[in-house]
Design a protein around this motif. Structure first.
Motif, PDB file in Angstrom:
ATOM      1  N   THR A  96      86.657  33.604  50.692  1.00  8.09           N
ATOM      2  CA  THR A  96      87.226  32.279  51.539  1.00  8.09           C
ATOM      3  C   THR A  96      88.305  33.289  52.289  1.00  8.09           C
ATOM      4  O   THR A  96      89.045  33.997  51.357  1.00  8.09           O
ATOM      5  CB  THR A  96      88.221  31.046  50.391  1.00  8.09           C
ATOM      6  N   VAL A 140      90.351  32.639  53.601  1.00 11.22           N
ATOM      7  CA  VAL A 140      92.347  31.517  53.600  1.00 11.22           C
ATOM      8  C   VAL A 140      92.365  32.706  52.403  1.00 11.22           C
ATOM      9  O   VAL A 140      94.104  33.313  52.665  1.00 11.22           O
ATOM     10  CB  VAL A 140      91.885  30.511  53.352  1.00 11.22           C
ATOM     11  N   LEU A 151      95.490  35.199  52.690  1.00  7.15           N
ATOM     12  CA  LEU A 151      96.702  35.127  51.639  1.00  7.15           C
ATOM     13  C   LEU A 151      97.122  36.598  50.919  1.00  7.15           C
ATOM     14  O   LEU A 151      97.677  37.896  50.645  1.00  7.15           O
ATOM     15  CB  LEU A 151      96.650  34.525  50.532  1.00  7.15           C
ATOM     16  N   ARG A 160      98.212  39.970  53.022  1.00  7.77           N
ATOM     17  CA  ARG A 160      99.418  39.729  53.541  1.00  7.77           C
ATOM     18  C   ARG A 160     100.207  40.134  52.370  1.00  7.77           C
ATOM     19  O   ARG A 160     100.981  40.682  52.423  1.00  7.77           O
ATOM     20  CB  ARG A 160     100.021  37.780  53.733  1.00  7.77           C
ATOM     21  N   ASP A 205      89.604  32.976  62.418  1.00  8.03           N
ATOM     22  CA  ASP A 205      90.251  32.540  60.689  1.00  8.03           C
ATOM     23  C   ASP A 205      91.535  33.571  60.108  1.00  8.03           C
ATOM     24  O   ASP A 205      92.329  34.160  60.144  1.00  8.03           O
ATOM     25  CB  ASP A 205      89.735  32.101  59.483  1.00  8.03           C
ATOM     26  N   LEU A 220      95.237  33.426  59.887  1.00  7.08           N
ATOM     27  CA  LEU A 220      96.253  33.512  59.024  1.00  7.08           C
ATOM     28  C   LEU A 220      97.384  34.252  58.622  1.00  7.08           C
ATOM     29  O   LEU A 220      97.858  34.058  58.134  1.00  7.08           O
ATOM     30  CB  LEU A 220      94.924  32.401  57.931  1.00  7.08           C
ATOM     31  N   TYR A 233      91.459  29.198  71.402  1.00 13.13           N
ATOM     32  CA  TYR A 233      92.416  27.274  69.912  1.00 13.13           C
ATOM     33  C   TYR A 233      93.874  27.216  71.153  1.00 13.13           C
ATOM     34  O   TYR A 233      94.208  25.998  70.773  1.00 13.13           O
ATOM     35  CB  TYR A 233      92.275  27.926  68.828  1.00 13.13           C
ATOM     36  N   PHE A 293      86.929  26.913  57.557  1.00 15.09           N
ATOM     37  CA  PHE A 293      89.295  26.832  57.415  1.00 15.09           C
ATOM     38  C   PHE A 293      89.056  26.359  59.117  1.00 15.09           C
ATOM     39  O   PHE A 293      89.693  24.989  59.375  1.00 15.09           O
ATOM     40  CB  PHE A 293      89.791  27.846  57.618  1.00 15.09           C
ATOM     41  N   VAL A 307      91.126  22.268  59.358  1.00 17.36           N
ATOM     42  CA  VAL A 307      92.093  22.305  60.002  1.00 17.36           C
ATOM     43  C   VAL A 307      92.501  21.395  61.330  1.00 17.36           C
ATOM     44  O   VAL A 307      93.466  20.910  61.588  1.00 17.36           O
ATOM     45  CB  VAL A 307      93.124  24.034  60.190  1.00 17.36           C
ATOM     46  N   THR A 329      90.589  24.941  51.549  1.00 14.53           N
ATOM     47  CA  THR A 329      91.365  25.923  52.244  1.00 14.53           C
ATOM     48  C   THR A 329      92.869  25.669  53.297  1.00 14.53           C
ATOM     49  O   THR A 329      94.160  26.291  53.663  1.00 14.53           O
ATOM     50  CB  THR A 329      90.592  26.368  52.858  1.00 14.53           C
ATOM     51  N   LEU A 378      95.656  25.980  51.159  1.00 15.53           N
ATOM     52  CA  LEU A 378      96.323  26.827  50.973  1.00 15.53           C
ATOM     53  C   LEU A 378      97.336  27.055  52.161  1.00 15.53           C
ATOM     54  O   LEU A 378      98.163  27.826  51.956  1.00 15.53           O
ATOM     55  CB  LEU A 378      95.397  27.118  50.028  1.00 15.53           C
ATOM     56  N   SER A 379      96.459  27.360  53.153  1.00 10.99           N
ATOM     57  CA  SER A 379      96.862  27.934  54.063  1.00 10.99           C
ATOM     58  C   SER A 379      98.391  27.045  54.567  1.00 10.99           C
ATOM     59  O   SER A 379      99.636  28.162  55.216  1.00 10.99           O
ATOM     60  CB  SER A 379      96.340  27.833  55.697  1.00 10.99           C
ATOM     61  N   MET A 386     100.419  28.656  51.826  1.00 14.06           N
ATOM     62  CA  MET A 386     101.008  30.254  52.338  1.00 14.06           C
ATOM     63  C   MET A 386     101.390  30.194  53.876  1.00 14.06           C
ATOM     64  O   MET A 386     103.145  31.192  53.500  1.00 14.06           O
ATOM     65  CB  MET A 386      99.821  30.226  53.073  1.00 14.06           C
ATOM     66  N   LEU A 446     100.568  29.607  43.781  1.00 15.02           N
ATOM     67  CA  LEU A 446      99.764  30.154  44.960  1.00 15.02           C
ATOM     68  C   LEU A 446      98.679  30.610  44.927  1.00 15.02           C
ATOM     69  O   LEU A 446      97.668  30.069  45.180  1.00 15.02           O
ATOM     70  CB  LEU A 446     100.561  30.899  45.762  1.00 15.02           C
TER      71      LEU A 446
END
Lengths: 308, 272
Positions: free
Chosen positions: A131, A133, A137, A140, A246, A250, A268, B206, B210, B222, B225-226, B229, B239
């Motif tokens: 994913t 997301v 993560l 990051r 995405d 994110l 957006y 996602f 959202v 999803t 989780l965001s 985060m 996490l």
């Protein structure tokens, strides 16, 4: 009929022509109706939003023509987002295809044990299923020296690394590209590998007899066979990366000082954070126009090349 | 000469190993962190601080989100498969007016920025009462996944000899009957692969989730989780346990069907 089912046919070869029949419409109708109702109508709505303005107090919707588009074209943030998007697309697509080709050639080699090939292929596919997301993560964390396993490598090389790459204006963009490349290269590798495997061995054997070296074989046999596929993948990758939302959202949410804002996130943001849905729509429409122009140009180039 | 060959073999295997390691390391790292306690989170020790408690805690807190995601992905997949298999069969077996129009429509859908779709759908969805419902996600995910499914089904169906259809028709089967009783049973592995892929796309989604879901009770995994985060969060094992729970089941499914999936994707790419 049993023997027919067992035989694996090359997906391209058809056994007979499709029959002319209006029955086809019946099969296709549900999907088309669904797309029409659920996509075309909202798209029409977006076009309407881009060309009108609504007064919140009175609820009146007024035709304003290209006012929003002019406003967008005048905004510096639009052009910087456009530039970031183009940079993002060019770099990502290039790396997808280049690394995908490299990995595919490695995995296609005859010298590789079959177990190694199958295992490598399955394992290298995993980032593609991740994913975005989770990928955001992970990267990051990986780009942050506080947590990253790369820190030992960097320190070992004698360099200092004290801030997350995503917090610095120049490197944040590269950080997102790295995550993107990690995520999507496997797909391109697999597509190219599938094509590589369909290249007849005899071509290479003939080249061997003529005394061709590795590089020569690569340039004269492998690449020409891949050319059409890579063109096709490239065009699709450009579109797919151009509209991507995405990862950027994110990982940096537009980045330190807007340095990673791309058109999708800008559109957006303006629509849902600034509550200016007309502006967001206009930015989006300009994205579509840009893509349409580019795709059209590519189509013409493709037609031209096919004729030569 | 054979010594050189042995050298090259070893070198090639090493290169392959490096490539695989580069791709897989983040995932392995993710699993490693999730299996440790917070103090030992970023160590790689195999004995100290190893625990599965993060998974238990995560499951307790977010099982609702997983359920929501499961519902959305399943229903979206069901819709997409119904529409996509049907359309794929029609495009594969027939010529009809409007066929190329249909093909272009599907292509257009694929190339359209999801952002714009969200913006357009947002207002209309509000009017129709679809805001903050899972149903809106069924629709949007289906739209997003439909082009892929249609292309892959067309490619798969093209590889099945028309003689099978004709044999069925001669025996008095209707076209729909041919599809369900003759063509589909032959393509079960491929259909399963497409189902998995479609499920994957919806599960991973996602942006739609959202934007369209507000209430906590309907949140998808999803988005959850965001949000975590974004917070100041020091319990990294938990996490990442959540991240693993999002990713790994679908990875396993994917590896199981990869052969058919890759064949189908390659076929649809070549055809396109």
């Amino acid at each position: 009929m049993g023997s027919m089912i067992g035989r694996r046919r090359h997906p391209q070869k058809r056994t007979s022509k499709p029959s002319a029949s209006a029955q086809g419409v019946r099969f296709v109708l549900p999907a088309v109706a669904f797309i029409f109702i659920c996509a075309i109508i909202p798209i029409g709505n977006v076009v309407k939003l881009a060309l009108t303005s609504t007064d919140f107090t009175t609820g009146n919707t007024v035709w304003v023509g290209v006012t929003h588009f002019v406003q967008v074209a005048r905004a510096v943030e639009f052009w910087s987002a456009a530039w970031h998007t183009v940079r993002y697309v060019v770099l990502s697509v290039f790396l997808h295809l280049f690394l995908g080709l490299l990995f595919a050639i490695v995995l296609n080699s005859e010298l590789l044990a079959r177990v190694a090939k199958a295992g490598a292929r399955s394992l290298m596919m995993l980032p593609w299923t991740t994913t975005l997301v989770v990928s955001a993560l992970l990267w990051r964390l990986l780009l942050n020296p506080q947590f990253s396993i790369f820190r030992t490598v960097v320190n070992g090389l004698g360099m200092t690394w004290d801030r997350s790459l995503l917090t610095m204006v120049g490197s944040a963009f590269l950080g997102i590209v790295i995550a993107n490349v990690w995520n999507f290269t496997p797909f391109y590798m697999l597509m190219i590998l599938a094509q590589l495997q369909s290249i007849p061995r005899e071509l290479y054997e003939a080249a061997d007899i003529d005394g061709a070296g590795q590089l020569r074989k690569l340039l004269s046999i492998t690449l020409p066979q891949l050319e059409e596929l890579i063109w096709f993948l490239g065009i699709f990758d450009v579109v797919g990366t151009f509209i991507q939302f995405d990862l950027v959202w994110l990982m940096t949410n537009g980045g330190p000082l807007g340095s990673t804002e791309v058109l999708a996130t800008l559109s957006y943001r303006r629509a849902f954070e600034s509550f200016d849905i007309n502006l967001g729509s206009s930015i989006g429409i300009m994205m579509v126009l840009g893509m349409a122009a580019w795709t059209g140009a590519m189509w013409l180039v493709y037609q031209r090349r096919r004729r030569t | 000469m054979s010594e050189r060959l042995a050298y090259r073999k070893i070198a090639l295997h090493v290169v392959t190993l490096v490539c695989v390691a580069a791709m897989v390391t983040p995932i392995v790292w993710m699993v490693s962190i999730s299996l440790h306690t917070p103090e030992y989170a970023f160590s790689f020790s195999l004995r100290r601080g190893v625990t599965v408690s993060s998974y238990a805690a995560t499951f307790k807190q977010s099982s609702l989100f997983f359920l929501n995601s499961l519902i959305v992905a399943s229903c979206s997949t069901a819709i997409t498969m119904f529409l996509g298999v049907s359309a794929g069969y029609g495009l594969s077996r027939f010529r009809f007016t409007g066929k190329s129009l249909t093909t272009y429509l599907v292509l257009l859908l694929r190339m359209f920025p999801p952002v714009l779709l969200v913006i357009g759908f947002f207002q209309i969805g509000n009017l129709v009462g679809l805001f903050d419902t899972l149903v809106s996600l069924f629709i949007l995910n289906s739209l997003f996944t439909l082009p892929f499914v249609i292309w892959m089904m067309v490619a798969y169906f093209n590889s099945i000899p028309v003689e099978i259809d004709e044999a069925g028709l001669v025996d008095g089967c209707t076209r729909v009957g041919v599809l369900f009783r003759l063509v589909l049973p032959v393509s079960v592995p491929s259909v399963v692969a497409v189902v998995v892929y479609s499920f994957l796309l919806s599960w991973n989604e996602f942006m739609f989730a959202v934007t369209f879901i507000q209430s906590n009770g309907k949140k998808l995994v999803t988005v959850a989780l965001s949000e975590i985060m974004g917070e100041w969060w020091t319990n990294y094992p938990q996490l990442l346990a959540m991240a693993v729970m999002i990713c790994v089941p679908i990875m396993i499914l994917f590896v199981a069907v990869q052969r058919y999936l890759i064949a189908g994707l390659a076929a649809s790419a070549v055809k396109g």
